[in-house]
Design a protein around this motif. Structure first.
Motif, short mmCIF file in Angstrom:
data_model
loop_
_atom_site.label_atom_id
_atom_site.label_comp_id
_atom_site.label_asym_id
_atom_site.label_seq_id
_atom_site.Cartn_x
_atom_site.Cartn_y
_atom_site.Cartn_z
N PRO A 7 -89.13 11.46 -110.30
CA PRO A 7 -88.81 11.43 -108.88
C PRO A 7 -89.90 10.66 -108.10
O PRO A 7 -91.09 10.88 -108.32
N GLY A 8 -89.49 9.72 -107.29
CA GLY A 8 -90.41 8.91 -106.51
C GLY A 8 -90.74 7.58 -107.16
O GLY A 8 -91.44 6.77 -106.58
N ASP A 9 -90.23 7.29 -108.36
CA ASP A 9 -90.49 6.03 -109.05
C ASP A 9 -89.42 5.00 -108.72
O ASP A 9 -88.25 5.33 -108.55
N ILE A 10 -89.84 3.73 -108.67
CA ILE A 10 -88.94 2.60 -108.41
C ILE A 10 -89.18 1.58 -109.52
O ILE A 10 -90.31 1.32 -109.89
N SER A 11 -88.11 0.98 -110.02
CA SER A 11 -88.20 -0.14 -110.97
C SER A 11 -87.33 -1.26 -110.44
O SER A 11 -86.16 -1.05 -110.14
N VAL A 12 -87.91 -2.45 -110.30
CA VAL A 12 -87.19 -3.60 -109.77
C VAL A 12 -87.42 -4.77 -110.72
O VAL A 12 -88.55 -5.05 -111.09
N PHE A 13 -86.34 -5.44 -111.11
CA PHE A 13 -86.41 -6.55 -112.06
C PHE A 13 -85.91 -7.83 -111.42
O PHE A 13 -84.97 -7.82 -110.62
N LYS A 14 -86.54 -8.96 -111.80
CA LYS A 14 -86.11 -10.26 -111.32
C LYS A 14 -84.71 -10.53 -111.86
O LYS A 14 -84.45 -10.35 -113.04
N GLU A 15 -83.81 -10.94 -110.97
CA GLU A 15 -82.43 -11.20 -111.37
C GLU A 15 -82.40 -12.41 -112.30
O GLU A 15 -82.92 -13.47 -111.97
N GLN A 16 -81.82 -12.24 -113.46
CA GLN A 16 -81.76 -13.31 -114.47
C GLN A 16 -80.56 -14.24 -114.28
O GLN A 16 -80.64 -15.42 -114.60
N GLU A 17 -79.46 -13.72 -113.75
CA GLU A 17 -78.24 -14.52 -113.64
C GLU A 17 -77.70 -14.47 -112.21
O GLU A 17 -76.74 -13.76 -111.92
N SER A 23 -76.79 -14.02 -103.86
CA SER A 23 -77.12 -12.93 -104.80
C SER A 23 -78.58 -12.55 -104.62
O SER A 23 -79.42 -13.39 -104.28
N PRO A 24 -78.92 -11.29 -104.87
CA PRO A 24 -80.31 -10.87 -104.71
C PRO A 24 -81.22 -11.52 -105.76
O PRO A 24 -80.78 -11.88 -106.85
N ASP A 25 -82.49 -11.70 -105.39
CA ASP A 25 -83.48 -12.25 -106.32
C ASP A 25 -84.03 -11.15 -107.23
O ASP A 25 -84.49 -11.42 -108.33
N TRP A 26 -84.05 -9.94 -106.73
CA TRP A 26 -84.57 -8.78 -107.46
C TRP A 26 -83.55 -7.65 -107.35
O TRP A 26 -82.88 -7.51 -106.34
N ARG A 27 -83.45 -6.82 -108.38
CA ARG A 27 -82.52 -5.70 -108.36
C ARG A 27 -83.16 -4.55 -109.14
O ARG A 27 -83.90 -4.77 -110.09
N GLY A 28 -82.89 -3.32 -108.74
CA GLY A 28 -83.47 -2.20 -109.46
C GLY A 28 -82.90 -0.88 -109.01
O GLY A 28 -81.82 -0.82 -108.43
N ASN A 29 -83.67 0.18 -109.28
CA ASN A 29 -83.23 1.51 -108.89
C ASN A 29 -84.42 2.39 -108.56
O ASN A 29 -85.56 2.05 -108.86
N MET A 30 -84.11 3.50 -107.93
CA MET A 30 -85.14 4.44 -107.50
C MET A 30 -84.61 5.85 -107.72
O MET A 30 -83.42 6.10 -107.54
#
Length: 88
Positions: A7-17, A23-30
């Motif tokens: 809880p409280g962590d975020i992971s964001v990855f550079k969009e590959q496609e 389209s977003p440059d980065w996408r992730g979840n929290m």
């Protein structure tokens, strides 16, 4: 051992496609911190991780949960009298 978000962590990855310029440059979840409710203002922080900074990892927390630094003494007020027993 694989990384597991807490809880409280975020992971964001550079969009590959990217499919378009919109389209977003980065996408992730929290994972929302425990105790958060709709409308709460939370503080986020990110660090570049992965190969060549291809991932951002971060945290989200309530603003009042900032890590406190060492306590600092308040500077003396102008005109304040000092009643120290200094012998000089």
């Amino acid at each position: 051992m694989a990384y597991q978000q807490k809880p409280g962590d975020i992971s964001v990855f550079k969009e590959q496609e990217k499919k378009s310029d919109r389209s977003p440059d980065w996408r992730g979840n929290m994972i929302v911190p425990e105790g958060a409710k709709p409308g709460d203002k939370l503080e986020v922080a990110f660090w570049a991780k992965g190969d060549n900074g291809t991932m951002l990892a971060g945290s989200v927390k309530f603003p009042q949960q900032r890590e406190a630094g060492p306590a600092r003494e308040a500077p003396p007020q102008r005109g304040a009298s000092f009643d120290d027993d200094i012998p000089f």
